[in-house]
Every structure is written in C-alpha cells, then in structure tokens.
Enzyme design. Sequence first.
Site, PDB file in Angstrom:
ATOM      1  N   LYS A  89     141.627  30.982 -72.850  1.00 35.43           N
ATOM      2  CA  LYS A  89     142.976  31.072 -72.264  1.00 35.43           C
ATOM      3  C   LYS A  89     143.694  29.827 -72.764  1.00 35.43           C
ATOM      4  O   LYS A  89     143.347  28.698 -72.402  1.00 35.43           O
ATOM      5  CB  LYS A  89     142.873  31.067 -70.743  1.00 35.43           C
ATOM      6  CG  LYS A  89     144.016  31.738 -70.020  1.00 35.43           C
ATOM      7  CD  LYS A  89     145.352  31.042 -70.176  1.00 35.43           C
ATOM      8  CE  LYS A  89     145.557  30.033 -69.062  1.00 35.43           C
ATOM      9  NZ  LYS A  89     146.650  29.098 -69.237  1.00 35.43           N
ATOM     10  N   GLY A 136     139.687  20.346 -66.709  1.00 36.43           N
ATOM     11  CA  GLY A 136     141.039  20.148 -66.187  1.00 36.43           C
ATOM     12  C   GLY A 136     141.009  19.520 -64.817  1.00 36.43           C
ATOM     13  O   GLY A 136     140.076  18.786 -64.475  1.00 36.43           O
ATOM     14  N   SER A 137     142.031  19.853 -64.028  1.00 32.82           N
ATOM     15  CA  SER A 137     142.202  19.196 -62.728  1.00 32.82           C
ATOM     16  C   SER A 137     141.210  19.726 -61.694  1.00 32.82           C
ATOM     17  O   SER A 137     140.679  20.831 -61.817  1.00 32.82           O
ATOM     18  CB  SER A 137     143.619  19.450 -62.236  1.00 32.82           C
ATOM     19  OG  SER A 137     143.800  20.840 -62.047  1.00 32.82           O
ATOM     20  N   GLY A 161     142.638  22.988 -60.132  1.00 33.53           N
ATOM     21  CA  GLY A 161     142.449  24.164 -60.995  1.00 33.53           C
ATOM     22  C   GLY A 161     140.988  24.587 -61.039  1.00 33.53           C
ATOM     23  O   GLY A 161     140.663  25.767 -60.869  1.00 33.53           O
ATOM     24  N   GLY A 162     140.097  23.635 -61.268  1.00 31.93           N
ATOM     25  CA  GLY A 162     138.661  23.934 -61.387  1.00 31.93           C
ATOM     26  C   GLY A 162     138.110  24.526 -60.104  1.00 31.93           C
ATOM     27  O   GLY A 162     137.365  25.515 -60.126  1.00 31.93           O
ATOM     28  N   GLU A 194     134.586  20.900 -65.454  1.00 32.28           N
ATOM     29  CA  GLU A 194     134.593  19.440 -65.602  1.00 32.28           C
ATOM     30  C   GLU A 194     135.933  18.982 -65.070  1.00 32.28           C
ATOM     31  O   GLU A 194     136.958  19.320 -65.645  1.00 32.28           O
ATOM     32  CB  GLU A 194     134.463  19.037 -67.073  1.00 32.28           C
ATOM     33  CG  GLU A 194     133.329  19.698 -67.822  1.00 32.28           C
ATOM     34  CD  GLU A 194     131.990  19.300 -67.292  1.00 32.28           C
ATOM     35  OE1 GLU A 194     131.806  18.113 -66.957  1.00 32.28           O
ATOM     36  OE2 GLU A 194     131.120  20.185 -67.174  1.00 32.28           O
ATOM     37  N   CYS A 230     139.416  11.418 -68.751  1.00 35.24           N
ATOM     38  CA  CYS A 230     138.629  11.683 -67.540  1.00 35.24           C
ATOM     39  C   CYS A 230     137.676  10.533 -67.278  1.00 35.24           C
ATOM     40  O   CYS A 230     137.117  10.417 -66.194  1.00 35.24           O
ATOM     41  CB  CYS A 230     137.867  12.987 -67.697  1.00 35.24           C
ATOM     42  SG  CYS A 230     136.974  13.082 -69.239  1.00 35.24           S
ATOM     43  N   GLU A 236     141.224  10.580 -57.778  1.00 38.08           N
ATOM     44  CA  GLU A 236     141.704  10.293 -59.135  1.00 38.08           C
ATOM     45  C   GLU A 236     143.239  10.200 -59.199  1.00 38.08           C
ATOM     46  O   GLU A 236     143.945  11.021 -58.612  1.00 38.08           O
ATOM     47  CB  GLU A 236     141.253  11.408 -60.084  1.00 38.08           C
ATOM     48  CG  GLU A 236     141.648  11.165 -61.545  1.00 38.08           C
ATOM     49  CD  GLU A 236     141.408  12.380 -62.454  1.00 38.08           C
ATOM     50  OE1 GLU A 236     141.726  13.520 -62.050  1.00 38.08           O
ATOM     51  OE2 GLU A 236     140.909  12.172 -63.571  1.00 38.08           O
TER      52      GLU A 236
HETATM   53  P1  NAP Z   1     144.888  21.734 -65.353  1.00 36.54           P
HETATM   54  O1  NAP Z   1     146.303  21.649 -64.962  1.00 36.54           O
HETATM   55  O2  NAP Z   1     143.900  22.020 -64.274  1.00 36.54           O
HETATM   56  O3  NAP Z   1     144.809  22.852 -66.510  1.00 36.54           O
HETATM   57  C1  NAP Z   1     143.616  23.266 -67.145  1.00 36.54           C
HETATM   58  C2  NAP Z   1     143.671  24.774 -67.456  1.00 36.54           C
HETATM   59  O4  NAP Z   1     143.346  25.516 -66.282  1.00 36.54           O
HETATM   60  C3  NAP Z   1     145.013  25.286 -67.901  1.00 36.54           C
HETATM   61  O5  NAP Z   1     144.834  26.301 -68.869  1.00 36.54           O
HETATM   62  C4  NAP Z   1     145.606  25.839 -66.635  1.00 36.54           C
HETATM   63  O6  NAP Z   1     146.519  26.852 -66.874  1.00 36.54           O
HETATM   64  C5  NAP Z   1     144.383  26.428 -65.964  1.00 36.54           C
HETATM   65  N1  NAP Z   1     144.531  26.476 -64.501  1.00 36.54           N
HETATM   66  C6  NAP Z   1     144.725  25.398 -63.684  1.00 36.54           C
HETATM   67  N2  NAP Z   1     144.769  25.813 -62.397  1.00 36.54           N
HETATM   68  C7  NAP Z   1     144.582  27.164 -62.413  1.00 36.54           C
HETATM   69  C8  NAP Z   1     144.509  28.161 -61.404  1.00 36.54           C
HETATM   70  N3  NAP Z   1     144.634  27.863 -60.110  1.00 36.54           N
HETATM   71  N4  NAP Z   1     144.320  29.437 -61.787  1.00 36.54           N
HETATM   72  C9  NAP Z   1     144.193  29.768 -63.092  1.00 36.54           C
HETATM   73  N5  NAP Z   1     144.244  28.870 -64.097  1.00 36.54           N
HETATM   74  C10 NAP Z   1     144.430  27.583 -63.768  1.00 36.54           C
HETATM   75  O7  NAP Z   1     144.393  20.368 -66.041  1.00 36.54           O
HETATM   76  P2  NAP Z   1     145.137  19.486 -67.168  1.00 36.54           P
HETATM   77  O8  NAP Z   1     146.360  18.889 -66.608  1.00 36.54           O
HETATM   78  O9  NAP Z   1     145.224  20.272 -68.383  1.00 36.54           O
HETATM   79  O10 NAP Z   1     144.085  18.306 -67.434  1.00 36.54           O
HETATM   80  C11 NAP Z   1     144.124  17.035 -66.790  1.00 36.54           C
HETATM   81  C12 NAP Z   1     142.915  16.884 -65.871  1.00 36.54           C
HETATM   82  O11 NAP Z   1     141.727  17.234 -66.582  1.00 36.54           O
HETATM   83  C13 NAP Z   1     142.675  15.477 -65.342  1.00 36.54           C
HETATM   84  O12 NAP Z   1     142.410  15.527 -63.971  1.00 36.54           O
HETATM   85  C14 NAP Z   1     141.418  15.012 -66.096  1.00 36.54           C
HETATM   86  O13 NAP Z   1     140.654  14.050 -65.427  1.00 36.54           O
HETATM   87  C15 NAP Z   1     140.693  16.300 -66.273  1.00 36.54           C
HETATM   88  N6  NAP Z   1     139.750  16.248 -67.371  1.00 36.54           N
HETATM   89  C16 NAP Z   1     138.428  16.257 -67.093  1.00 36.54           C
HETATM   90  C17 NAP Z   1     137.506  16.160 -68.126  1.00 36.54           C
HETATM   91  C18 NAP Z   1     136.036  16.170 -67.823  1.00 36.54           C
HETATM   92  O14 NAP Z   1     135.263  16.301 -68.732  1.00 36.54           O
HETATM   93  N7  NAP Z   1     135.633  16.024 -66.593  1.00 36.54           N
HETATM   94  C19 NAP Z   1     137.939  16.059 -69.454  1.00 36.54           C
HETATM   95  C20 NAP Z   1     139.315  16.054 -69.712  1.00 36.54           C
HETATM   96  C21 NAP Z   1     140.197  16.167 -68.650  1.00 36.54           C
HETATM   97  P3  NAP Z   1     148.083  26.512 -66.689  1.00 36.54           P
HETATM   98  O15 NAP Z   1     148.406  25.336 -67.467  1.00 36.54           O
HETATM   99  O16 NAP Z   1     148.733  27.783 -67.075  1.00 36.54           O
HETATM  100  O17 NAP Z   1     148.267  26.138 -65.285  1.00 36.54           O
END
Ligand code: NAP
Length: 491
Positions: A151, A208-209, A212-213, A232, A269, A359
């Site tokens: 996606k 991601g967040s 979301g996760g 993650e 992250c 965070e």
């Molecule tokens: P995000 O907003 O959660 O987006 C990640 C993906 O998930 C996007 O494709 C988003 O789609 C989708 N998504 C999010 N919420 C959803 C829901 N409720 N239903 C369906 N799909 C959903 O995260 P981000 O802003 O891209 O990334 C930043 C975060 O990632 C930070 O918190 C960072 O710490 C974390 N991160 C963690 C790691 C690790 O390895 N632990 C590595 C890198 C980043 P949409 O954009 O369409 O919403």
Amino acid sequence: MNFIDATTQEVDAAVREAHLAYLSYKNLSGKKKGEFLRAIADEIEALGDTLVQTTMRETNLPEARVISERGRTTGHCRMFAQLVEEGSWVEARLDSAQPQRAPLPRPDIRKMLVPIGPVIVFGAANFPLAYSTAGGDTASALAAGCSVIVKAHPAHAETSELVAGAIKKAGTKTGMPPGVFQHLHGMSFEVGQALVNHPLIKAVGFTGSLVGGKALFDLANKRPEPIPVFAEMSSINPVYLLPESLAKNFEKTAVMLANSITQGVGQFCTNPGLVIAVDNDGLKKYIKRLSEEIVKAPAGTMLHQGIANNYHKRVAETLAQKGITIEAQGAEGSALQGRATIVSVAAKDFLKNPMLAEEVFGPLSLIVKCADINELNAVVARQHGQLTSSIIGEEAEIEKHQNLLNLLKEKAGRLIINGVPTGVEVAPSQNHGGPYPATTDSRFTAVGTDAVKRFVRPVAFQNFPESVLPPELKTGNPLNIWRMTDGNWSK
Ligand code: NAP
C-alpha cells in the site's frame, strides 16, 4: 502527480492475483527467488537520478541521504538473495524413525519453514526507500516465498510508483508469476484496511506510527481468521549516562548526542528522545556543552507538513508539562521545519507523568535528572518497550550496574554500550525490534536476515516417502544445506 485510490473491486482483484501468484512462486527454488531479488536491486539502480530527484522532491530529504538509503535498499535485496540461494535459513530438522522403540515406535519426522501466504506491506514516511516499497518487509517476504502487495505511502506516492515499476520489471525479466508483487495507492485508510481484512491475506508488515500500527493490529485480530501483524512503531531510545564516565567524558558525550538528536531532523525511529542520569556536577557540565551544540543547530525541513505540525504540537505539549525546563533550542525556522529542543525534568516529575515517556517524532530530547542510582533504576522500570537502550559508561562502572543491565534487557531489542541509537547496521546479527509499543511482536526483527522469519511457519512431514519430500528434507541433502539430523548439525 495524482494517484487514484484503489476501489474495493481493485483491492479484491489484486489480492486474488497475489494469491494465485503465491501458489506457484512459493515452489520456485531459492536460486530463482535470489535471481528475482538481485534483479530488483539492479532495476532500482537503473532508475538512476530520476529516483533520487523524485524522492528528494517528495520527502525533502537531502541527496546524500537518499543515495545512501537507496544503497541500503539494494543492499538488503542482495542480502536476502544470498540467504535464499544458500538455503539453510529454512531450519531443516530430520529425526529418523525408530521402529524398534518401546513402548511405541518413533515415526520419521522432518520439519522446515514454509512461506505463510500473501503479505500486505505498509511503509513509513521517514524511510521512502529502505522501509517502503522495496523495503525490508517486501524483500524479506519475497525471500520467504510470499507474494507481496504494497500500500503506497501517500507522502511519497511517486517514489513508490517508480520502485514498484522496477520490481515488476525485475519480475518479468526473471520469469516470476505475474502478480507476485502488486502496488496499490490509497490516500484514505479504507484501502489499507480492506487489504488487511481480505480473507486471502495471511500477514501484515507495517512501519509507522503507534496509532496506525495498533489500529491495523486490532483490525487483523478481529478478523474471523486473525493474522499476524509485524508492526514497527514508536520508541524513544533512552540513553543512560553513568556518573564516573560523565565526569570524565561529558564533552565527548555531549557532542555525540547532539549529532544523534539533530541527525535527519530527528526523524528516525532510533532518535535518542530520552537521556537519563544522576544529577551531579558531571551532568551540569554535560548539559552546558550539549546546549552549546544545540543552539548552533539550524532548523531542518521535515518530511511533510503533517509531520512538522505534529512535531510543533508535541513540543508545545511537552513544554506545558509540570517541571519541564528548556535547556536549549536551535534556530526556529519555518512552519515546515523542526527546531532542535532540549528540555529537562526532575525524575520525581517524570515518574508522575506518563505523557513524558511517549515518542515525540523529531529533534526533541528530554533529560531526566535523578537524585541517585535508585531513582534512576525507578525511571528504567517505568520505561515502555524500546527498540534500543544505550549506556554510556566505563567498563568497570558498567560491571557495577548489573542490575541496570538486567532491567534494560527486559525493555529493549538492542542494547548499546558507549554509542548512540541512530544508525542501524544491516547484518545477520542485527535485531531491530523490541517489546510493545516498539513493535507488536518482540520475537522478531525487521532488519537483518532473520526478518524473513516473520513471514514463514513451520511444517512437519511425518513418514513421507522420499519422492514427495521437499528437496530441503530429502535424505541425500541435494541442496547441500545445513540441517540438524538426529540432534547433530551437518551438511
Ligand atoms: P503512519 O502515519 O502510521 O503511516 C504509515 C502507513 O500506514 C501509511 O501508509 C498510512 O497510510 C498507513 N496507516 C496509518 N494509520 C492507518 C490506519 N488507521 N488504517 C490504515 N492505514 C493506516 O506513519 P509515518 O508518519 O509514515 O511514519 C512515522 C512514524 O514511523 C514515527 O512514529 C516513527 O518512529 C515510525 N517508524 C518506526 C520505525 C521502526 O522500525 N520502528 C521505522 C521508521 C519509522 P496513510 O498515510 O494513508 O494514512
């Protein structure tokens, strides 16, 4: 460029195609799968400057960072190629039959790891290449023998489209079943949610967040057939400064941490969001030296307006908490930029306020001042699960803090001595994961060869005739892989 959200019918058609492709792809040899993964790396490189410029435009990341992230992406595709070409990763176990065993004979049992099925991958905004379309989740799932549907992240949809084109081209060139890799766009959550809910999907890889996760994890668990979600998510990567080392090395430690906090505008992250130490003269000198570095830090452009808005909001919320003192701030910058900010709080206030342990995505770091080592241990006990925890200390001093080490092992997936959490080496020994909320399953890593283990399951074959055993389990070991036979490792 505008991309149209996939419709419900397109989601269903993509999953059905992925399922069909999976049924033949899973049976291809490790050599063939390796060829595909190597071709993906080659095709990504062949995109040349177009990919670099597109990624820079969509993410505001500097050229050097995009080029190094591309190297990491092609590097892990080749790493997984090597893994599947060699083949021992399937963990073959053979236990011979013992027909004479009393009171019951033992059957011949052989076991190996097999792919789990079609996988959905969601990438993160902050790693448009290495944790996205051809990121570690996609590469490890393809290595495992799964088909993959990505996606696309709307924050870098064009970059994602380019990389998806490269993967499809690699598939055609190496004769992969059509549909083994698919790519769908979706600005709304509905596309992702429909994919996770589809009955033919067998696992989810998410970066991601936390919000979301956790939402996708809950969704997957509510399905009539729940499926694993390897998410993650968030981590604040505490750094513990031990007193003897700090008294001697405050200067070096301050410069090292200032670089780590501000690197990439704190959008990692593994950013060190929390620094914990006993409040003494060494800590005061450390804060003074760190502040000198932070005030020089220019404001950095963040990935997109949403991430910048969220950072500004979370910084303002943090500053409004009881007991928070601003120690230093970098240049202010525009609405799209992140201002480096160092704040401190007494441990007694930190312990009363759970919000301070969450965070803040960006260049903010909180120093927790502890009255003594007992209070420091209380702060450790309060930590959520983390990707990493670091200790800065002299060897003899660390030896005296076995209690701290023992506590940290419970809390984090990677423990670091005299180093910063930023910079994740891609190696078989790496663990990029950790207890919740760092991930939804602390038993697995998202980085390194073991990432493949997320997308497989074990199958035991009992009393199978040689002719129908998979090559990995045949008696003569035709693939020449490492196996455990009757308790002994051999080729
Ligand atoms: P995000 O907003 O959660 O987006 C990640 C993906 O998930 C996007 O494709 C988003 O789609 C989708 N998504 C999010 N919420 C959803 C829901 N409720 N239903 C369906 N799909 C959903 O995260 P981000 O802003 O891209 O990334 C930043 C975060 O990632 C930070 O918190 C960072 O710490 C974390 N991160 C963690 C790691 C690790 O390895 N632990 C590595 C890198 C980043 P949409 O954009 O369409 O919403």
